[in-house]
Design an enzyme around this catalytic site. Structure first.
Site, mmCIF file in Angstrom:
data_model
loop_
_atom_site.group_PDB
_atom_site.id
_atom_site.type_symbol
_atom_site.label_atom_id
_atom_site.label_comp_id
_atom_site.label_asym_id
_atom_site.label_seq_id
_atom_site.Cartn_x
_atom_site.Cartn_y
_atom_site.Cartn_z
ATOM 1 N N GLU A 329 0.829 -1.200 0.000
ATOM 2 C CA GLU A 329 0.000 0.000 0.000
ATOM 3 C C GLU A 329 0.865 1.252 0.000
ATOM 4 O OE1 GLU A 329 -3.774 -1.664 2.639
ATOM 5 O OE2 GLU A 329 -2.250 -0.427 3.616
ATOM 6 N N CYS A 330 0.619 2.158 -0.924
ATOM 7 C CA CYS A 330 1.183 3.503 -0.964
ATOM 8 C C CYS A 330 2.721 3.508 -0.880
ATOM 9 C CB CYS A 330 0.556 4.368 0.115
ATOM 10 S SG CYS A 330 0.711 6.146 -0.189
ATOM 11 N N GLY A 331 3.279 3.727 0.315
ATOM 12 C CA GLY A 331 4.732 3.675 0.441
ATOM 13 C C GLY A 331 5.285 2.331 0.029
ATOM 14 N N SER A 426 -0.830 -0.767 -4.619
ATOM 15 C CA SER A 426 -1.691 0.358 -4.980
ATOM 16 C C SER A 426 -1.509 1.514 -4.008
ATOM 17 C CB SER A 426 -3.159 -0.088 -4.982
ATOM 18 O OG SER A 426 -3.668 -0.141 -3.670
#
Length: 448
Positions: A329-331, A426
């Site tokens: 996720e993200c990072g 994502s």
């Protein structure tokens, strides 16, 4: 045995005051902290102050029944005497100018919890009473039972403002905090600096606790919590439990990756997963596990150090090549790309991640699964949130995406969830209450 600490708006001192109250009361009681809304950083302060993992309550992610289930789970896990909930933004600020979804008021309603309103009282006296009257009359079902004044000039200012509120708004003022730059909190582009990064943060929190003890009537606060009515009826499950096979899930946890909802990890454990923590920053390779979970964080701050740890990056890439499940996720997404601001990363996805000066995604997310993957199946609709200043440079390429974004932005063209083999990455931060199949599907994928 609960309270909501709500602000009239952002930047009124909610986190400092809430954390200080949690710290002060933890000297005598077991406190279970909560945070309204999608937040990882404020919760890290709460956890450090109380010794108990802070939990998120969010009406965009959760039904009222799930909010109550999550609240009770937190109290039971911590064997807590009191539950203290820090609000998000202003009491009534949510995703709608009229409705309550995503705001602090919705949490107070779901739990039938009394509210303490925190006001920035700088340059206010009688007008502070008008603010309280307005907040109380906008929705009379919200039980505003006390006020804390922040940024008061001196004792005279405090007493005059207290008199105005108690006389005109018929609401007790239980304390006031003087203006003091020493108790401000360091911030960066996503908000406060995470507790794991701040040296001597416990010293700051101890100071906040002392300030609270000196300036807040904690006996009055405790009495308000004790007077809270019984929790309303109605409970709903927050996750699915389907996986029967024991698996090991590696969870990246260090200064870089530390944005996780505690209930996501609990849901993995409930689905027969043993959580094995490891550090992409400090460890040489991933542990012996069946699947890997990369949460969010600040990989851009540590890009040089992550690049230097070549053995870890190679270990992650080999895990991917062997078709083992990886969820990021993200990072975590940024770490799995080719590079971050030119610093070499894992290279599972051959695109560059680049930081920008402007926010690229800041929204609650509704996503529809367009392709079966390790956490959802085609047609599944789930919720999450995004908050990032980075973007993934696709440079005209057309990658395979797992998710279509119905609300929010995503990576590009209302699509998100880069997918290759059994890896999905994502910008969406998920909460298991809003994606109840997350843990069961992930652990089943790890057991295959």
């Amino acid at each position: 045995m609960r309270i909501v600490l709500a602000g009239t708006g952002s930047a009124v001192g909610k986190t400092t005051i809430s954390t200080g109250i949690m710290k002060a009361l933890s000297e005598e009681y077991r406190i279970q902290p909560f945070k309204a809304g999608p937040d990882y950083i404020d919760t890290s302060y709460h956890t450090l102050a109380t010794g108990n993992d802070s939990r998120n309550l969010d009406s965009f992610f959760m039904s009222d029944g799930q909010i109550r289930t999550s609240f009770e789970r937190g109290l039971k896990t911590a064997k807590a005497d009191f539950g203290i909930i820090e609000g998000v933004r202003g009491l009534y600020e949510g995703i709608s100018p009229i409705e309550d979804v995503g705001n602090t008021a919705s949490i107070a309603k779901a739990l039938d919890a009394p509210v303490i309103l925190i006001i920035n009282a700088r340059s206010l006296v009688k007008s502070a009473a008008a603010i309280v009257i307005g907040f109380k009359t906008l929705d009379p079902t919200i039980k505003i039972e006390g006020v804390i004044l922040n940024q008061v000039k001196n004792k005279k200012h405090y007493l005059k403002t207290k008199e105005a509120i108690e006389t005109l708004a018929k609401t007790p003022v239980i304390g006031g905090i003087k203006r003091d730059d020493a108790i401000r909190v360091e911030q960066r582009h996503l908000g406060l600096v995470p507790a794991v990064e701040r040296e001597n943060l416990l010293n700051y929190i101890e100071k906040w606790g002392e300030v609270i003890k000196e300036n807040i009537d904690l006996d009055a606060l405790i009495q308000i919590m004790k007077n809270a009515e019984k929790l309303p009826e109605g409970r709903e499950d927050t996750w699915q439990e389907k996986n029967r096979k024991k698996v090991k899930i590696g969870v990246a946890m260090d200064e870089v990756f530390n944005f996780y909802y505690i209930e996501n990890l609990e849901a993995l454990k409930a689905n027969n997963a043993e959580i094995v923590y490891f550090s992409p920053l400090h460890d040489e390779e991933i542990p012996d596990v069946d699947g890997i979970y990369f949460g969010g964080g600040y990989p851009e701050i540590f890009a040089k150090e992550l690049e230097s740890n070549k053995s870890m990056r190679k270990s992650v890439f080999k895990f991917y090549e062997d078709a083992n499940p990886i969820y990021a996720e993200c990072g975590g997404l940024m770490y799995l790309t080719k590079s971050i601001n030119g610093k070499e990363m894992c290279g599972i996805f051959n695109y560059e991640s680049q930081m920008t000066k402007k926010v690229q995604g800041l929204s609650y997310i509704i996503a529809e699964t367009s392709k079966d993957n390790i956490i959802t199946k085609k047609g599944d609709i789930f919720r999450g949130h995004e908050f990032h200043y980075s973007k993934v440079l696709l440079n005209g390429q057309k990658p395979e995406f797992a998710f279509k974004i119905l609300r929010g932005k995503g990576i590009e063209g209302s699509m998100d969830g880069l997918i290759k083999k059994n890896t999905v990455a994502s910008y969406i931060h998920t909460h298991v209450a809003a994606c109840p199949q997350f843990a069961s599907n992930f652990t089943q994928s790890a057991g295959d």
